[in-house]
Design a protein around this motif. Structure first.
Motif, mmCIF file in Angstrom:
data_model
loop_
_atom_site.group_PDB
_atom_site.id
_atom_site.type_symbol
_atom_site.label_atom_id
_atom_site.label_comp_id
_atom_site.label_asym_id
_atom_site.label_seq_id
_atom_site.Cartn_x
_atom_site.Cartn_y
_atom_site.Cartn_z
ATOM 1 N N GLY A 35 0.810 -1.206 0.000
ATOM 2 C CA GLY A 35 0.000 0.000 0.000
ATOM 3 C C GLY A 35 0.847 1.262 0.000
ATOM 4 N N ALA A 36 1.947 1.235 0.750
ATOM 5 C CA ALA A 36 2.840 2.390 0.802
ATOM 6 C C ALA A 36 3.516 2.625 -0.548
ATOM 7 C CB ALA A 36 3.887 2.178 1.889
ATOM 8 N N ILE A 37 3.964 1.540 -1.180
ATOM 9 C CA ILE A 37 4.609 1.661 -2.488
ATOM 10 C C ILE A 37 3.617 2.178 -3.525
ATOM 11 C CG2 ILE A 37 5.664 0.355 -4.372
ATOM 12 C CD1 ILE A 37 6.877 -1.494 -2.239
ATOM 13 N N ALA A 38 2.403 1.629 -3.503
ATOM 14 C CA ALA A 38 1.382 2.082 -4.449
ATOM 15 C C ALA A 38 1.093 3.565 -4.251
ATOM 16 C CB ALA A 38 0.104 1.264 -4.263
ATOM 17 N N ALA A 39 1.029 4.013 -3.002
ATOM 18 C CA ALA A 39 0.760 5.420 -2.718
ATOM 19 C C ALA A 39 1.878 6.314 -3.238
ATOM 20 C CB ALA A 39 0.572 5.624 -1.215
ATOM 21 N N CYS A 40 3.120 5.894 -3.033
ATOM 22 C CA CYS A 40 4.260 6.703 -3.486
ATOM 23 C C CYS A 40 4.271 6.827 -5.008
ATOM 24 C CB CYS A 40 5.567 6.096 -2.992
ATOM 25 S SG CYS A 40 5.841 6.276 -1.208
ATOM 26 N N PHE A 41 4.031 5.731 -5.704
ATOM 27 C CA PHE A 41 4.006 5.780 -7.167
ATOM 28 C C PHE A 41 2.821 6.600 -7.665
ATOM 29 C CE2 PHE A 41 6.937 2.096 -7.197
ATOM 30 C CZ PHE A 41 7.817 2.535 -8.160
ATOM 31 N N ALA A 42 1.673 6.447 -7.007
ATOM 32 C CA ALA A 42 0.487 7.196 -7.428
ATOM 33 C C ALA A 42 0.686 8.694 -7.231
ATOM 34 C CB ALA A 42 -0.733 6.708 -6.646
ATOM 35 N N VAL A 43 1.254 9.073 -6.097
ATOM 36 C CA VAL A 43 1.492 10.488 -5.822
ATOM 37 C C VAL A 43 2.484 11.081 -6.816
ATOM 38 C CG1 VAL A 43 2.522 12.088 -4.153
ATOM 39 C CG2 VAL A 43 0.875 10.375 -3.387
ATOM 40 N N SER A 44 3.443 10.262 -7.267
ATOM 41 C CA SER A 44 4.471 10.775 -8.173
ATOM 42 C C SER A 44 3.901 11.176 -9.539
ATOM 43 C CB SER A 44 5.569 9.722 -8.367
ATOM 44 O OG SER A 44 5.120 8.630 -9.166
ATOM 45 N N ILE A 45 2.734 10.655 -9.910
ATOM 46 C CA ILE A 45 2.159 10.969 -11.229
ATOM 47 C C ILE A 45 1.809 12.447 -11.355
ATOM 48 C CG2 ILE A 45 0.273 10.484 -12.832
ATOM 49 C CD1 ILE A 45 0.236 7.605 -11.753
ATOM 50 N N PRO A 46 1.013 13.014 -10.439
ATOM 51 C CA PRO A 46 0.770 14.457 -10.562
ATOM 52 C C PRO A 46 1.998 15.292 -10.257
ATOM 53 C CG PRO A 46 -0.239 13.599 -8.555
ATOM 54 C CD PRO A 46 0.214 12.423 -9.351
ATOM 55 N N VAL A 47 2.868 14.791 -9.371
ATOM 56 C CA VAL A 47 4.084 15.537 -9.034
ATOM 57 C C VAL A 47 4.983 15.687 -10.261
ATOM 58 C CG1 VAL A 47 6.187 15.518 -7.635
ATOM 59 C CG2 VAL A 47 4.007 14.881 -6.607
ATOM 60 N N ALA A 48 4.910 14.724 -11.186
ATOM 61 C CA ALA A 48 5.755 14.767 -12.385
ATOM 62 C C ALA A 48 5.511 16.026 -13.216
ATOM 63 C CB ALA A 48 5.516 13.527 -13.242
ATOM 64 N N PHE A 49 4.345 16.614 -13.101
ATOM 65 C CA PHE A 49 4.054 17.829 -13.850
ATOM 66 C C PHE A 49 4.823 19.035 -13.313
ATOM 67 C CE2 PHE A 49 0.562 15.106 -15.004
ATOM 68 C CZ PHE A 49 0.351 15.407 -16.346
ATOM 69 N N ALA A 50 5.426 18.869 -12.131
ATOM 70 C CA ALA A 50 6.247 19.932 -11.551
ATOM 71 C C ALA A 50 7.726 19.759 -11.884
ATOM 72 C CB ALA A 50 6.061 19.996 -10.040
ATOM 73 N N GLY A 51 8.094 18.608 -12.476
ATOM 74 C CA GLY A 51 9.491 18.401 -12.852
ATOM 75 C C GLY A 51 9.976 16.995 -12.547
ATOM 76 N N GLU A 52 11.214 16.746 -12.939
ATOM 77 C CA GLU A 52 11.781 15.406 -12.788
ATOM 78 C C GLU A 52 12.094 15.038 -11.349
ATOM 79 O OE1 GLU A 52 14.949 14.413 -15.378
ATOM 80 O OE2 GLU A 52 13.926 15.082 -17.197
ATOM 81 N N TRP A 53 11.986 16.001 -10.431
ATOM 82 C CA TRP A 53 12.226 15.638 -9.038
ATOM 83 C C TRP A 53 11.107 14.744 -8.498
ATOM 84 C CZ3 TRP A 53 8.751 17.525 -5.372
ATOM 85 C CH2 TRP A 53 7.933 18.572 -5.787
ATOM 86 N N ALA A 54 10.137 14.418 -9.373
ATOM 87 C CA ALA A 54 9.108 13.454 -8.979
ATOM 88 C C ALA A 54 9.724 12.091 -8.663
ATOM 89 C CB ALA A 54 8.071 13.304 -10.093
ATOM 90 N N TYR A 55 10.943 11.861 -9.169
ATOM 91 C CA TYR A 55 11.645 10.620 -8.831
ATOM 92 C C TYR A 55 11.852 10.492 -7.323
ATOM 93 C CZ TYR A 55 12.830 9.354 -13.655
ATOM 94 O OH TYR A 55 12.778 8.967 -14.980
ATOM 95 N N LEU A 56 11.859 11.621 -6.619
ATOM 96 C CA LEU A 56 12.040 11.578 -5.170
ATOM 97 C C LEU A 56 10.914 10.813 -4.488
ATOM 98 C CD1 LEU A 56 13.270 15.228 -4.444
ATOM 99 C CD2 LEU A 56 14.634 13.130 -4.513
ATOM 100 N N CYS A 57 9.745 10.822 -5.107
ATOM 101 C CA CYS A 57 8.620 10.059 -4.552
ATOM 102 C C CYS A 57 8.935 8.574 -4.569
ATOM 103 C CB CYS A 57 7.348 10.341 -5.348
ATOM 104 S SG CYS A 57 6.732 12.030 -5.226
ATOM 105 N N TRP A 58 9.637 8.126 -5.604
ATOM 106 C CA TRP A 58 10.006 6.714 -5.681
ATOM 107 C C TRP A 58 11.053 6.381 -4.633
ATOM 108 C CZ3 TRP A 58 10.570 5.577 -11.656
ATOM 109 C CH2 TRP A 58 9.358 5.908 -12.288
#
Length: 207
Positions: free
Chosen positions: A163-186
């Motif tokens: 559940g935690a992994i799924a949440a982190c990956f899911a959150v990273s999708i909208p964060v990606a629109f702010a830049g490549e630092w969305a990798y930090l969510c992973w």
């Protein structure tokens, strides 16, 4: 608890696990086959070609770690499986479908341009994969498919981690629109899964 008529034990469970291991191994092999081979007549040309392929190599390493983590979690939950029913078989099949899509998603994310769409597609695959595994762990515990004596915290930990992994990956999708630092969510997923493990361990410790 009475066994459902659709349950199967022994050799059927073993064949399912062997098939799962084989599919995961093929997925990892496909990752390596897709790696670009640097070309050049001189050391400088070869090094330059390798540097140009950095996105592909980075995507390969990420996907290798991700697939290995998925397989490791699967083995931890399923090593004590005593029976297999139709629902678990279907969930495992869908989970394998997501796993074999990871090499394709790896090629997508390693491409140039349209970062948000490429990143989002990869993250979506990982989100669905983790959610499917959460459902499998939940179903094994709920349906009593685990071997007698299997500690229930094994499934609790697996569900929390998935559940935690799924949440982190899911959150990273909208964060990606702010830049490549969305990798930090992973990267955060690693810390979150460790936290889930500690929470589970504290729950089983005697007061």
């Amino acid at each position: 608890m009475a066994k459902a008529e659709s349950e199967h034990e022994g050799p059927v469970v073993e064949r399912m696990l062997l098939f799962t291991d084989a599919v995961v191994a093929i997925a990892i092999t496909l990752l390596a086959l897709e790696l670009p081979v640097p070309k050049g007549r001189t050391n400088a040309e070869l090094w330059h070609a390798a540097l140009e392929a950095r996105p592909e190599y980075k995507a390969f390493l990420i996907s290798f770690v991700v697939i290995w983590a998925h397989w490791s979690a699967h083995r931890k939950v399923f090593r004590g499986l005593r029976a297999l029913d139709r629902n678990l078989s279907a969930l495992n099949g869908l989970w394998l479908l997501m796993v074999v899509l990871i090499p394709f998603a790896t090629k997508i994310i390693a491409g140039d341009g349209a970062f948000q769409l490429r990143f989002g597609f990869y993250a979506l695959i990982e989100t669905v994969t983790s959610l499917l595994f959460l459902l499998m762990a939940w179903h094994v515990r709920r349906a009593g498919l685990a071997a007698e004596g299997t500690p229930p915290e094994r499934f609790t930990e697996s569900m929390l981690r998935s559940g935690a992994i799924a949440a982190c990956f899911a959150v990273s999708i909208p964060v990606a629109f702010a830049g490549e630092w969305a990798y930090l969510c992973w990267i955060a997923a690693v810390a979150v899964t460790r936290l889930a493990t500690r929470v589970t361990q504290r729950q089983v410790q005697p007061a």
